[in-house]
Design a protein around this motif. Structure first.
Motif, PDB file in Angstrom:
ATOM      1  N   ASN A  27      20.559  53.832 -47.125  1.00 36.77           N
ATOM      2  CA  ASN A  27      21.196  52.547 -47.384  1.00 36.77           C
ATOM      3  C   ASN A  27      21.086  51.617 -46.184  1.00 36.77           C
ATOM      4  O   ASN A  27      20.775  50.433 -46.328  1.00 36.77           O
ATOM      5  N   MET A  28      21.280  52.169 -44.990  1.00 37.88           N
ATOM      6  CA  MET A  28      21.196  51.329 -43.790  1.00 37.88           C
ATOM      7  C   MET A  28      19.782  50.795 -43.581  1.00 37.88           C
ATOM      8  O   MET A  28      19.605  49.633 -43.229  1.00 37.88           O
ATOM      9  N   LEU A  29      18.809  51.669 -43.811  1.00 33.02           N
ATOM     10  CA  LEU A  29      17.419  51.224 -43.648  1.00 33.02           C
ATOM     11  C   LEU A  29      17.112  50.123 -44.666  1.00 33.02           C
ATOM     12  O   LEU A  29      16.557  49.077 -44.327  1.00 33.02           O
ATOM     13  N   THR A  30      17.485  50.366 -45.913  1.00 34.88           N
ATOM     14  CA  THR A  30      17.242  49.368 -46.963  1.00 34.88           C
ATOM     15  C   THR A  30      17.892  48.040 -46.609  1.00 34.88           C
ATOM     16  O   THR A  30      17.274  46.990 -46.720  1.00 34.88           O
ATOM     17  N   MET A  31      19.124  48.113 -46.151  1.00 34.05           N
ATOM     18  CA  MET A  31      19.853  46.883 -45.890  1.00 34.05           C
ATOM     19  C   MET A  31      19.480  46.246 -44.553  1.00 34.05           C
ATOM     20  O   MET A  31      20.030  45.228 -44.176  1.00 34.05           O
TER      21      MET A  31
ATOM     22  N   ARG B 252      22.851  41.573 -54.415  1.00 32.59           N
ATOM     23  CA  ARG B 252      22.785  41.917 -52.997  1.00 32.59           C
ATOM     24  C   ARG B 252      21.518  41.340 -52.353  1.00 32.59           C
ATOM     25  O   ARG B 252      20.489  41.190 -53.001  1.00 32.59           O
ATOM     26  N   PHE B 253      21.651  41.009 -51.099  1.00 34.68           N
ATOM     27  CA  PHE B 253      20.551  40.453 -50.311  1.00 34.68           C
ATOM     28  C   PHE B 253      20.107  41.513 -49.318  1.00 34.68           C
ATOM     29  O   PHE B 253      20.909  42.051 -48.577  1.00 34.68           O
ATOM     30  N   ARG B 254      18.827  41.779 -49.342  1.00 30.29           N
ATOM     31  CA  ARG B 254      18.247  42.804 -48.502  1.00 30.29           C
ATOM     32  C   ARG B 254      17.224  42.134 -47.605  1.00 30.29           C
ATOM     33  O   ARG B 254      16.422  41.352 -48.074  1.00 30.29           O
ATOM     34  N   PRO B 255      17.220  42.420 -46.309  1.00 30.95           N
ATOM     35  CA  PRO B 255      16.211  41.799 -45.441  1.00 30.95           C
ATOM     36  C   PRO B 255      14.800  42.188 -45.895  1.00 30.95           C
ATOM     37  O   PRO B 255      14.583  43.298 -46.372  1.00 30.95           O
ATOM     38  N   SER B 264      14.158  36.402 -43.996  1.00 31.09           N
ATOM     39  CA  SER B 264      13.742  36.552 -45.379  1.00 31.09           C
ATOM     40  C   SER B 264      14.602  37.600 -46.064  1.00 31.09           C
ATOM     41  O   SER B 264      15.174  38.464 -45.413  1.00 31.09           O
ATOM     42  N   ALA B 265      14.652  37.488 -47.391  1.00 29.54           N
ATOM     43  CA  ALA B 265      15.458  38.452 -48.138  1.00 29.54           C
ATOM     44  C   ALA B 265      14.809  38.770 -49.468  1.00 29.54           C
ATOM     45  O   ALA B 265      14.103  37.941 -50.042  1.00 29.54           O
ATOM     46  N   GLU B 266      15.051  39.977 -49.931  1.00 30.79           N
ATOM     47  CA  GLU B 266      14.815  40.267 -51.333  1.00 30.79           C
ATOM     48  C   GLU B 266      16.180  40.379 -51.971  1.00 30.79           C
ATOM     49  O   GLU B 266      17.129  40.857 -51.352  1.00 30.79           O
ATOM     50  N   VAL B 267      16.264  39.902 -53.211  1.00 27.59           N
ATOM     51  CA  VAL B 267      17.565  39.882 -53.872  1.00 27.59           C
ATOM     52  C   VAL B 267      17.527  40.826 -55.060  1.00 27.59           C
ATOM     53  O   VAL B 267      16.591  40.819 -55.842  1.00 27.59           O
ATOM     54  N   ALA B 293      13.437  35.512 -51.130  1.00 28.47           N
ATOM     55  CA  ALA B 293      14.004  34.253 -50.653  1.00 28.47           C
ATOM     56  C   ALA B 293      14.050  34.266 -49.139  1.00 28.47           C
ATOM     57  O   ALA B 293      13.722  35.273 -48.504  1.00 28.47           O
ATOM     58  N   GLY B 294      14.452  33.165 -48.587  1.00 32.39           N
ATOM     59  CA  GLY B 294      14.645  33.130 -47.139  1.00 32.39           C
ATOM     60  C   GLY B 294      14.819  31.714 -46.637  1.00 32.39           C
ATOM     61  O   GLY B 294      14.654  30.744 -47.381  1.00 32.39           O
ATOM     62  N   MET B 295      15.158  31.626 -45.352  1.00 35.37           N
ATOM     63  CA  MET B 295      15.251  30.323 -44.704  1.00 35.37           C
ATOM     64  C   MET B 295      13.821  29.866 -44.386  1.00 35.37           C
ATOM     65  O   MET B 295      13.024  30.663 -43.883  1.00 35.37           O
TER      66      MET B 295
END
Lengths: 807, 347
Positions: A27-31, B252-255, B264-267, B293-295
């Motif tokens: 989870n930490m890696l993903t986030m 949720r937003f994921r880098p 940048s993010a994946e949602v 997405a992203g800035m």
């Protein structure tokens, strides 16, 4: 990329699985940007599989090929019937006890030819470790009887499948991932350190020549002599296996192992097969040939970088080694290569020769040149642990040093501007420290120095802001509404009409299809599009997937006809479909625009029954006028006081006579007709097909704006019915125009309500019956006024068309 | 018999006539029965007619009294009959209408409704959501230059991210756009902030297998203004996701990494099938990716002449087919371009 938890743990000090579970790590890696696609607990596959020892065995009393074994399972002696032959008394074997799952089958205690069998001894294939099914797996004496097999074989592990983003080559190895976890958890990151500098280039027995440091900034090599060629330890084979790499031989396995660990690709040559004590990193000669390890023969050119001895190329740099110098069972001495190649150059070559490898995938992303030396040290260390080779000898290193330290100043104001949240300076500093970014807080700024392995990816302040955001956690940022002051969301007029027309067409019973923008040269030829000026000038794709995707469409017709055929194949025969898509046409050179013309078109195709037979309706086949009706439906909606005209044309894909151009107010906006029966037949369709294509851009852009109210008159109208007999060739449009011309402003409307051909009139003639509507907006019309006009109309029709009034 | 007695006598007769009439009228069920009652009480031989006809034979002082009484009775009878007649006529008309029987269950005369393509419907649905948030719709060419598709989006020739986009080429510099993002640059070149646009359109990648089609559909979004930040991006995307997938879903937003946004993010939205617990549809993660997405990377502003210190913004992009698949449970991407009416007419 796959990594295993136990492997990662080697580089984390005091990692405690009870505090931070594998799920937490995932989870930490993903986030934080390295998405974990899958977590697999490999140990669970080996439950109830233990180390056993064959204490005795006899032949099965009633089966020649089977043996009856007594196996010590640590707690008791089990009887096991076995079909293999490759064991002897005292062998250490892998034993699946009842309850274990092997090859998808649950092991049970059962009778085989009348003898009880309390388990099974497994082959490597049955354990999923290799394709070796010859006999059962025999282990050495270091495996303790009764212990779990997976634990001793290094299979009691958790495999993470990761998606590493292309900006993070430093994460393409176990060490990099461990470093990330350290930054995320605060667990201390620790790797073995090697003091190699004093062994660099201490002799000149081997020479590394680099032709162009831009293409190869560093080449590090070490010679290992008289290698003990033993089998790769089981734990290492299994670790590679968990990461999807097949075991080959100790040396090759080690190069792969160190690559997976450090992210630095390694290659080992059989040194005795090199033709010199010299490696040259150079561009290939035009037409130079090399046979690669995968047995493919490659013809090279000057853009491709190769590793060569004095005679010939022995590897394509960064992609794959050559067959002639590969490690083989007789290899005694090896040359280990740890090099750094130019990313873009490797990417181009890899694309050009259509070959990607674990190595090229890493080089493409620009890996840290400082890694080469460390990887050599690590290789030597692990090799020594396995074979006792020793830590010794010269390391040859040709490296044109470049600056790998970068200072970046971070403004805390800028952090707020971009992220919308004021993150405390000390928090930022802590994040940087975790990432091994040296930092020093000043007033409103933080000075930083980024580490070598992040040199390519952390260049600017914004890159640091991203680091802050991802480690801080995207979920910790609040959602902030944007204000809408001073703006209003809306469609443009064009967009609105296009969407309305789409809905209108659906309301006429048509369904909307979307086709690929491509078609083949065959299609162009079949529809004779190259012979029509309007439909030639196809844009060609130089690298199509196949010939069916060679050209961009200039008309939607072929795709729609294909849709008709395919739906008929599904037994749907009554079809009305449309498509709204762009077509593409090459521009002429003088247009001075390298991009082709893109025009939005509507294609409509109709076929089969327009009216189905029903309890109260007779069935009816689609005809031209159904399609024209649809055209009029959308035309009427947007064009008032306008002239819609179908002009006879001679498109080759249409029936020679049912073949028209659509003109609105004189401007050509499309085509309408019946698809040529031969084309339809060729498409294996046995029914008439009608097609219309409208230039949507022209249609929408020429709609006249500014409708105005006209008062509704209360004065009565006079309707006159008029039937005339004319020759077959006379067109309705011409008659109506003539009637209108003579009708004065009092004639408000002309409607054709009947056409008659038959015994009551002459042959080759038809009777056309019109209803004329007269009205004067400001007063009641007198009958006599209308009679005069009608008389004039009849006279003119007589003169122009030889029309006679039908009595 | 004196006058008074005579009057009483006749009055009684008139009253009983009225009582009889009322009773009989009540029992009348049809117009023909009504007709006979009408004859009985108002006909030539009826009591009242006879009484009135014979009024002349009465002594003069009695005539007006008897006359008035009889006339009043007759008027009441006539009025009652008329009333009854109207009621009976209504009932009988109704009865006649009831005999006009049709089968309401027979099918109507067909007006077949065609169906908008699911891709168009979902695009329009998304457009409406963003129009509601103050966005406009921008469009751009499908055949693009290398400059707009890659270079001005921070993806120079040798950028590793290019290998993710297998591109169709028309010539060295001209290609089929691999994403709708070039419209970001084109739009910024022609407009000044504030910019709030979304960009629907077809895009092309050289990939053709079970999970890839050489053409697919994207919607791009771009917001650039003073003071736009990551929090605004989160709000916009969350608002969109709740609108299109429902308020119960988590977002949720994921880098992630894209060359033209930073950060940048994946949602992801929580999986609707397992509710976030993890199932086969979400490959165990409990989440389904919906967009990237992203800035906006400050470098992009340099290409279009904006001052990156002054304005900031965000961008996002999503695949429409994927949104359709998640929304309607479609499991095969190829269905979108096979144009099988058995598929199209379902939506």
């Amino acid at each position: 990329m796959k990594v295993t938890l136990n492997w990662i743990k080697e580089f984390l000090d005091n990692y405690n699985q009870n505090t931070i579970s594998p799920g937490d790590i995932a989870n930490m890696l993903t986030m934080s940007g390295t998405e974990v696609k899958k977590i697999e607990n490999t140990g669970s596959k080996y439950e109830n599989i233990i180390i056993g020892k064959i204490v005795d065995f006899t032949k099965h009393p009633s089966a020649d090929k089977l043996s009856l074994c007594k196996v010590d399972t640590g707690t008791r002696i089990a009887s096991i019937v076995c079909g293999a032959k490759n064991f002897k008394k005292g062998d250490i074997v892998v034993t699946a006890l009842p309850g274990a799952v092997v090859n998808g089958m649950t092991i049970k205690e059962n009778k085989i030819r009348g003898q009880i069998s309390e388990g099974m001894m497994c082959s490597e294939m049955e354990l999923g470790l290799s394709s070796d099914s010859e006999g059962i797996m025999i282990l050495d004496n270091s495996f303790r009887v009764g212990e779990s097999f997976s634990k001793l074989a290094g299979l009691d592990d958790v495999v993470f499948e990761l998606e590493v983003t292309p900006n993070r080559p430093d994460c393409l190895g176990v060490i990099g991932i461990a470093r990330e976890i350290s930054a995320l958890t605060g667990i201390e990151f620790k790797i073995p350190e090697y003091d190699l500098d004093k062994r660099l280039n201490i002799d000149s027995n081997f020479i590394i020549e680099i032709e162009d440091y831009n293409l190869c900034p560093r080449y590090t090599a070490k010679i290992f002599e008289n290698i003990t060629n033993i089998q790769t330890p089981l734990w290492m084979r299994n670790r590679l296996l968990m990461c999807d790499i097949r075991s080959i031989s100790l040396i090759v396995d080690l190069t792969n192992y160190i690559m997976l660990e450090t992210g630095q690709p390694l290659h080992a040559f059989d040194k005795d097969l090199l033709h010199s004590n010299k490696i040259v990193v150079r561009r290939a000669k035009e037409g130079e040939k090399i046979k690669l390890i995968d047995d493919s023969m490659r013809i090279l050119d000057n853009d491709i970088l190769v590793i060569a001895d004095e005679k010939k190329a022995v590897a394509i740099a960064g992609i794959m080694g050559g067959k002639d110098t590969e490690i083989n069972p007789d290899t005694k001495n090896i040359l280990l290569e740890a090099a750094n190649f130019n990313g873009p150059s490797i990417m181009r070559t890899s694309k050009k020769i259509g070959l990607r490898s674990e190595a090229s995938n890493r080089f493409e992303k620009k890996i840290d040149p400082l890694l080469t030396l460390y990887a050599v040290g690590r290789f030597e260390d692990v090799l020594n642990k396995i074979t006792g080779y020793g830590i010794k000898g010269c390391i040859y290193d040709n490296y044109k040093k470049t600056e790998r330290k970068r200072n970046i100043v971070l403004r805390t104001d800028r952090v707020v501007q971009i992220l919308g949240k004021d993150i405390d300076k000390n928090t930022i500093s802590r994040i940087f420290t975790g990432l091994k970014i040296e930092n020093r807080i000043r007033d409103k700024e933080i000075d930083t120095i980024v580490p070598s392995w992040r040199y390519e990816d952390l260049e600017r302040e914004i890159d640091l802001i991203e680091e802050i955001a991802r480690i801080y956690g995207y979920d910790k940022f609040d959602s902030i509404p944007t204000t809408v002051t001073g703006r209003r969301g809306k469609y443009t007029g064009y967009q609105k009409v296009v969407r309305e027309i789409r809905q209108s067409l659906c309301d006429t019973g048509l369904s909307e299809v979307i086709n690929y923008s491509f078609y083949s040269n065959d299609t162009i030829k079949k529809f004779k599009l190259d012979l029509e000026k309007e439909y030639s000038d196809n844009v060609e794709i130089i690298n199509p997937i196949n010939e069916n995707f060679r050209y961009l469409r200039t008309t939607l017709l072929p795709s729609l006809l294909k849709n008709v055929r395919e739906n008929i194949n599904h037994n749907i025969k009554d079809i009305g479909i449309f498509e709204i898509s762009k077509i593409f046409k090459k521009r002429s050179d003088e247009d001075n625009d390298i991009l082709p013309l893109e025009i939005n078109k509507i294609g409509i195709i109709l076929t089969g029954k327009r009216v189905q037979k029903s309890w109260n309706e007779e069935e009816r086949d689609t005809d031209f006028y159904d399609l024209k009706g649809i055209l009029e439906f959308i035309y009427d909606k947007y064009y008032s006081n306008s002239i819609l005209k179908i002009e006879e044309s001679d498109y080759k894909f249409f029936h020679p006579r049912i073949n028209g151009s659509i003109r609105i107010n004189g401007k050509k906006m499309g085509i309408i007709g019946k698809i040529h029966p031969l084309l339809v037949m060729e498409a294996e369709i046995n029914q008439d097909v009608y097609y219309m294509e409208l230039n949507l851009d022209d249609f929408v852009n020429n709609i006249r704006k500014g409708k105005k109210y006209k008062p509704i008159t209360s004065f009565p109208a006079i309707d006159i019915d008029l039937a005339i007999v004319v020759d077959e060739e006379i067109k309705n449009d011409d008659i109506v125009n003539e009637i209108k011309k003579c009708g004065s402003s009092l004639l408000k409307n002309v409607r054709l309500f009947d056409i008659y051909r038959g015994p009551q009139i002459e042959k080759n003639k038809k009777s056309m019956a019109y209803s004329l509507n007269f009205r004067e907006d400001s007063r009641t019309l007198k009958d006599i006024e209308v009679e005069i006009i009608v008389k004039r109309i009849l006279e003119n029709l007589g003169k122009k068309f030889n029309a006679k009034i039908r009595e | 018999m004196d006058d008074k007695e005579k009057i009483d006598d006749i009055n009684k007769l008139i009253d009983s006539e009225l009582i009889n009439f009322t009773r009989e009228l009540d029992n009348v069920k049809s117009l023909s029965e009504l007709e006979s009652i009408k004859t009985k009480y108002t006909g030539k031989k009826s009591f009242l007619t006879v009484t009135l006809r014979n009024i002349g034979s009465l002594p003069g002082q009695l005539r007006p009294i008897i006359g008035n009484k009889s006339n009043a009775a007759r008027k009441k009878i006539e009025a009652d009959i008329l009333k009854k007649e109207q009621i009976l006529k209504g009932v009988e008309y109704e009865k006649k209408l009831r005999e006009e029987n049709i089968d309401l269950s027979l099918p109507g005369r067909g007006i077949k409704a065609g169906k908008k393509n699911i891709i168009s419907s979902v695009i329009e649905e998304i457009e409406e959501i963003f129009i509601g948030m103050g966005f406009e719709i921008a469009e751009g060419p499908e055949v693009e230059t290398d400059y707009y598709n890659f270079e001005a989006l921070n993806t120079p020739a040798d950028h590793p991210a290019r290998s993710l986009h297998d591109t169709f080429f028309v010539s060295d510099r001209v290609l089929l756009r691999t994403h709708t993002s070039p419209v970001q640059i084109r739009y910024m070149e022609k407009n000044k902030p504030p910019i709030f646009i979304i960009v629907p359109g077809k895009v092309y990648r050289r990939d053709y297998d079970v999970t890839h089609t050489p053409m697919f559909t994207q919607i791009e979004g771009l917001v650039v203004d003073k003071g736009i930040n990551f929090g605004n991006l989160k709000w916009t995307i969350e608002t969109f996701a709740y609108e299109i997938f429902g308020k119960k879903r988590k977002v949720r937003f994921r880098p992630h990494y894209f060359p033209f946004t930073e950060p940048s993010a994946e949602v992801d939205v929580s999986c609707n099938i397992c509710g976030g617990k993890g199932c086969r549809s979400c490959s165990g993660s409990g989440w389904l990716e919906i967009l990237g997405a992203g800035m906006v990377d400050p470098n992009l502003y340099k290409f279009v002449g904006y001052d990156p210190e002054e304005v900031s913004g965000f961008a996002f992009g999503m695949g429409i087919e994927r949104i359709c698949m998640l929304k309607y449970g479609i499991d095969d991407l190829r269905l979108f371009f096979e144009n099988d009416l058995r598929f199209i007419d379902q939506f």
